[in-house]
Design a protein around this motif. Structure first.
Motif, mmCIF file in Angstrom:
data_model
loop_
_atom_site.group_PDB
_atom_site.id
_atom_site.type_symbol
_atom_site.label_atom_id
_atom_site.label_comp_id
_atom_site.label_asym_id
_atom_site.label_seq_id
_atom_site.Cartn_x
_atom_site.Cartn_y
_atom_site.Cartn_z
ATOM 1 N N LEU A 193 0.751 -1.267 -0.098
ATOM 2 C CA LEU A 193 0.155 -0.155 -0.054
ATOM 3 C C LEU A 193 0.848 1.215 0.009
ATOM 4 N N ILE A 198 -3.375 5.026 1.737
ATOM 5 C CA ILE A 198 -3.780 5.031 3.593
ATOM 6 C C ILE A 198 -4.326 6.428 3.895
ATOM 7 N N ILE A 201 -8.208 6.728 2.852
ATOM 8 C CA ILE A 201 -8.962 5.847 3.544
ATOM 9 C C ILE A 201 -8.963 6.847 5.076
ATOM 10 N N GLN A 202 -7.798 7.360 5.432
ATOM 11 C CA GLN A 202 -7.899 7.886 6.881
ATOM 12 C C GLN A 202 -8.829 9.097 6.647
ATOM 13 N N VAL A 205 -12.354 8.286 6.819
ATOM 14 C CA VAL A 205 -13.049 7.626 7.961
ATOM 15 C C VAL A 205 -13.135 8.784 8.800
ATOM 16 N N THR A 206 -12.136 9.798 8.803
ATOM 17 C CA THR A 206 -11.965 11.112 9.853
ATOM 18 C C THR A 206 -13.382 11.806 9.765
ATOM 19 N N LYS A 207 -13.803 11.915 8.515
ATOM 20 C CA LYS A 207 -15.238 12.705 8.291
ATOM 21 C C LYS A 207 -16.156 12.223 9.243
ATOM 22 N N PHE A 209 -15.811 10.324 12.091
ATOM 23 C CA PHE A 209 -15.301 9.997 13.482
ATOM 24 C C PHE A 209 -15.844 11.432 14.301
ATOM 25 N N PHE A 278 -7.445 -5.632 2.520
ATOM 26 C CA PHE A 278 -8.388 -5.023 3.508
ATOM 27 C C PHE A 278 -9.640 -5.950 3.797
ATOM 28 N N PHE A 281 -8.145 -6.044 8.720
ATOM 29 C CA PHE A 281 -7.350 -5.008 9.195
ATOM 30 C C PHE A 281 -7.622 -4.322 10.548
ATOM 31 N N ILE A 282 -6.916 -3.301 10.769
ATOM 32 C CA ILE A 282 -7.096 -2.902 12.000
ATOM 33 C C ILE A 282 -7.113 -1.200 12.005
ATOM 34 N N PHE A 283 -8.145 -0.668 12.470
ATOM 35 C CA PHE A 283 -8.186 0.792 12.676
ATOM 36 C C PHE A 283 -7.683 1.077 13.876
ATOM 37 N N ASP A 284 -6.752 2.114 14.204
ATOM 38 C CA ASP A 284 -6.388 2.457 15.565
ATOM 39 C C ASP A 284 -6.935 3.832 15.637
ATOM 40 N N PHE A 285 -8.104 4.196 16.688
ATOM 41 C CA PHE A 285 -8.521 5.673 16.546
ATOM 42 C C PHE A 285 -7.810 6.263 17.751
ATOM 43 N N ASP B 28 -1.478 -8.210 10.812
ATOM 44 C CA ASP B 28 -2.848 -7.137 10.367
ATOM 45 C C ASP B 28 -2.110 -5.853 9.714
ATOM 46 N N LEU B 29 -2.694 -5.228 8.880
ATOM 47 C CA LEU B 29 -2.507 -4.003 8.503
ATOM 48 C C LEU B 29 -3.344 -3.002 9.786
ATOM 49 N N ARG B 30 -2.688 -1.958 9.796
ATOM 50 C CA ARG B 30 -3.122 -1.031 11.029
ATOM 51 C C ARG B 30 -2.939 0.419 10.449
ATOM 52 N N ILE B 31 -4.318 0.904 10.469
ATOM 53 C CA ILE B 31 -4.330 2.103 10.024
ATOM 54 C C ILE B 31 -4.886 3.283 11.151
ATOM 55 N N LYS B 32 -4.022 4.168 11.404
ATOM 56 C CA LYS B 32 -4.232 5.117 12.337
ATOM 57 C C LYS B 32 -5.165 6.292 11.928
ATOM 58 N N ILE B 33 -6.109 6.596 12.929
ATOM 59 C CA ILE B 33 -7.228 7.830 12.710
ATOM 60 C C ILE B 33 -6.700 8.796 13.827
ATOM 61 N N SER B 35 -7.536 12.179 13.785
ATOM 62 C CA SER B 35 -8.344 13.132 14.006
ATOM 63 C C SER B 35 -9.793 12.797 13.734
ATOM 64 N N GLY B 36 -10.740 13.943 14.089
ATOM 65 C CA GLY B 36 -11.823 13.468 13.706
ATOM 66 C C GLY B 36 -12.829 14.755 13.801
ATOM 67 N N GLN B 37 -14.062 14.754 14.173
ATOM 68 C CA GLN B 37 -14.913 15.963 14.117
ATOM 69 C C GLN B 37 -15.609 15.907 15.786
#
Lengths: 293, 446
Positions: A193, A198, A201-202, A205-207, A209, A278, A281-285, B28-33, B35-37
């Motif tokens: 990727l 990335i 996608i970030q 999803v940010t929109k 969260f 995908f 996979f893992i999302f780290d919030f 596992d693929l890890r994607i960091k989020i 920021s947000g609203q």
């Protein structure tokens, strides 16, 4: 000490010999792999138009001389009807020389470094015109000969099979040598990727969260296990830290918000050709951004 | 020999297991989020159903109060009921989420009210996550039918806590000084109401002037200052019994009595011989201790939530600034260094912020800063804004705001306002008369 060393040495040698003779893999040597070099088969005639190299000058000179002699022989008118023994001998010599020339020519044509193996091609049986008058003995012997040759097709078949196998192996080997190791090939085809993939996608999803601001400073990482379809739709979003979810009320609220964000953002903008990456996979919030509000 | 072999085998097994798990988790693929609203969450509050699933008057009233509370917090955005596709359902019925998700609703509240007898009602509610299609929380309460408003506040607190992660503040009360009459003959009475301005009551009759009421953090008690025959007195008013207790009569001027976090002490400032210092008074033995001893004016003390520190304002540095000291009066340290004057500091219930009043160029401000003086933010401003008080969860501030005199200076227009700590949403609290000096109660005991 010495005794035990001897015992050890003896036992080891025994084991080694046992392994050498007992285990088939150890005894058999792997066949030496030779690269395939396809050489065109050209018809060989008594006359050659090959330009000779400088390396085998001596041979070439001899051959030239022989060719010249042969030409001379051809140019000369045929010998008288009753040839003498000398003439016959000369003819025989000339024939031998011709054979030699052919062999040398073939050698010159072939590359000296590469050892070529003539393939046993299954040629169609030659139709030999039978003389009308054949004696019974001759017929019998011929029949025997045929009978003898009847066994040959099996051998030919086997040879064909072997050749096929060997040719397949050779082809595979050649592919391997060209492409490289099979493992390396798998590694090369592994999906990678890019940062743009990335980021896309970030941003997406940010929109979605949406977090409630907290009275106290918080910095929590919420991992969510995501399972997505190839079209980007979310199959499942699972909160991994169940303990924190049960115990910490802010974690629980933030984890619910994160899960809503994932489900709400479905389908995800997955990069084309990389959808398989995908499947799981893992999302780290990270919730620390709310401290800025 | 056997032991060493066993050890090697064990080590190998552990190594293999760790390798397996490390591989399993690292794959596992890890994607960091990151920021947000931070926006109001769209919610739908369906009218609470009555008998046999029909809508009832009390059910509508409860849902209206819940909606006002949640929207008033600034954290939620209620979708108009006219936009609803589906009719309100009982909380025991799983809603059809596809009827709600197209409206952009993230959370749905359904409820019901059942009459048990002439006096008692049973109120039930359920909070649904429309996106995850699950229920988040549910509660059933049996109460006196007259207490339906309080039930609505309790439900609001539960929803707020579940969706924000912080405790609510809706089931609380505000005590304040109700003002009436002309400027030169002002009547100031002690009054109490729900945090949304309902259930208003006067606690004193206005025969004497009352000032600076403050709630006890542990009990339903109020301390306040009253001028009885021009003599300042500190009283404690018990809301449950309605009885008052005189703590003491202090000569000179007395200012801003406030409870300690444990509720066993009162901290205040007393003026003696032109010097104002900070004192504590033990409520058990009424022993008074002096904490500051300076020739300046030290006033408006407030304890930190852990009771170890005290914030106050003093002009010992030349201008009125904020200072912090230990609870025994040692280690005095200035924390405010901005332009203007700082007053009435109040420590937040969770201890991470201090609210204050700031005066700069003829304008008053309500602001917050960290206990070390950093991160100063001004939330509200006006001709006169003063007296901040914290909601029990530390997310909302209440204060009073006075408009500039319009004509002859006789008329005053003083009102109570609340604002969330982001400063985005300022709401006026409607009171029967002018109001000042509010104090927020802790959550009411169930």
């Amino acid at each position: 000490m010495i005794r035990s060393t001897f015992i050890s040495f003896g036992l080891h040698s025994f084991l080694l010999t046992l392994a050498y003779y007992g285990l088939p893999a150890m005894k058999t040597k792997e066949p030496i792999e030779l690269p395939i070099d396809i050489v065109e088969e050209t018809p060989i005639t008594s006359k050659t138009s090959l330009k000779l190299g400088e390396t085998d000058k001596r041979k070439i000179k001899k051959i030239n001389k022989k060719i010249v002699k042969q030409e001379k022989i051809k140019k000369n008118p045929p010998p008288p009807p009753i040839p003498s023994k000398k003439v016959i001998e000369k003819k025989n010599l000339a024939l031998k020389k011709e054979k030699e020339i052919r062999e040398i020519a073939s050698l010159i044509k072939k590359k000296p470094k590469i050892e070529t193996k003539k393939k046993n091609k299954s040629k169609p049986p030659k139709i030999i015109k039978k003389p009308e008058k054949l004696k019974n003995k001759q017929k019998e012997s011929f029949a025997r000969g045929i009978l003898k040759t009847l066994t040959k097709p099996e051998a030919i078949k086997e040879n064909i099979k072997k050749n096929k196998k060997s040719s397949n192996k050779d082809v595979l080997k050649k592919i391997k040598t060209l492409v490289g190791n099979s493992r390396r090939q798998v590694q090369q085809t592994e999906i990678k990727l890019s940062q743009t993939d990335i980021n896309r996608i970030q941003m997406h999803v940010t929109k979605y969260f949406n977090l409630s601001y907290a009275a106290t400073e918080v910095k929590i990482i919420i991992p969510l296990k995501i399972s997505a379809n190839t079209d980007g739709t979310i199959k499942s979003a699972r909160i991994l830290d169940k303990y924190s979810y049960e115990k910490d009320k802010f974690y629980r609220a933030a984890a619910d918000a994160a899960r809503r964000a994932v489900l709400d953002s479905s389908p995800l903008p997955l990069p084309k050709g990389k959808e398989k990456k995908f499947q799981n996979f893992i999302f780290d919030f990270n919730t620390s951004f709310i401290n800025n509000y | 020999m056997y032991k060493s072999f066993k050890l090697i085998v064990c080590q190998t097994v552990i190594l293999l297991i760790s390798l397996f798990f490390s591989k399993a988790f690292s794959e596992d693929l890890r994607i960091k989020i990151n920021s947000g609203q931070v926006e109001p969450l769209p919610i739908a509050i369906a009218n609470f159903t009555g008998e046999e699933g029909r809508s009832s008057k009390i059910g509508m009233q409860i849902s209206t109060v819940v909606s006002n509370n949640l929207v008033g917090s600034g954290q939620f955005k209620a979708i108009e009921s006219a936009a609803f596709i589906a009719p309100p359902t009982s909380p025991s019925v799983r809603p059809n989420f596809t009827d709600w998700s197209p409206l952009g609703i993230k959370a749905l509240i359904t409820g019901s009210v059942k009459k048990i007898n002439d006096k008692q009602i049973e109120v039930e509610f359920r909070l649904w996550d429309v996106i995850a299609e699950t229920d988040l929380i549910g509660l059933r309460l049996s109460v006196n039918s007259k207490a339906w408003r309080r039930v609505a506040h309790i439900i609001s607190d539960e929803i707020f806590e579940r969706l924000s992660g912080d405790s609510g503040y809706f089931d609380t009360r505000i005590v304040y000084v109700a003002e009436s009459g002309p400027q030169n003959k002002r009547i100031k009475r002690l009054a109490i109401m729900d945090q949304d301005g309902e259930n208003h009551q006067f606690l004193t009759d206005g025969s004497f002037l009352v000032l600076t009421p403050r709630f006890s953090p542990t009990s339903q008690e109020i301390t306040y200052l009253a001028y009885f025959k021009n003599e300042p007195r500190v009283y404690i008013f018990n809301l449950e019994t309605g009885q008052q207790e005189l703590l003491g009569s202090f000569p000179g001027m007395t200012f801003a009595p406030r409870f300690s976090p444990a509720g066993d002490k009162i901290i205040m400032s007393l003026a003696e011989k032109g010097v104002t210092d900070i004192y504590t008074m033990d409520l058990n033995n009424q022993v008074v201790d002096r904490l500051t001893n300076s020739p300046s004016i030290d006033t408006s003390p407030s304890f930190s939530p852990d009771g170890k520190k005290i914030i106050f304002n003093s002009d010992r540095g030349g201008t009125q600034q904020l200072y912090i000291m230990d609870s025994d009066g040692r280690n005095v340290k200035r924390i405010s260094f901005g332009k203007g004057r700082y007053a009435t500091p109040v420590w937040a219930p969770k201890g991470e912020l201090i609210a204050f009043t700031k005066m700069l160029k003829n304008t008053f401000y309500i602001g917050v800063m960290s206990p070390d003086g950093s991160g100063e933010r001004l939330l509200a401003q006006g001709y006169l804004v003063e007296g901040p008080t914290w909601a029990p969860n530390g997310r909302v501030l209440m204060y009073f705001k006075q408009k500039a005199p319009i004509d002859d200076g006789k008329s005053t227009n003083v009102n109570l306002f609340k604002i969330d700590i982001t400063g985005f949403r300022e709401t006026r609290i409607v009171t029967p008369s002018d109001g000042s000096d509010p104090a927020w109660s802790p959550l009411l005991p169930n």
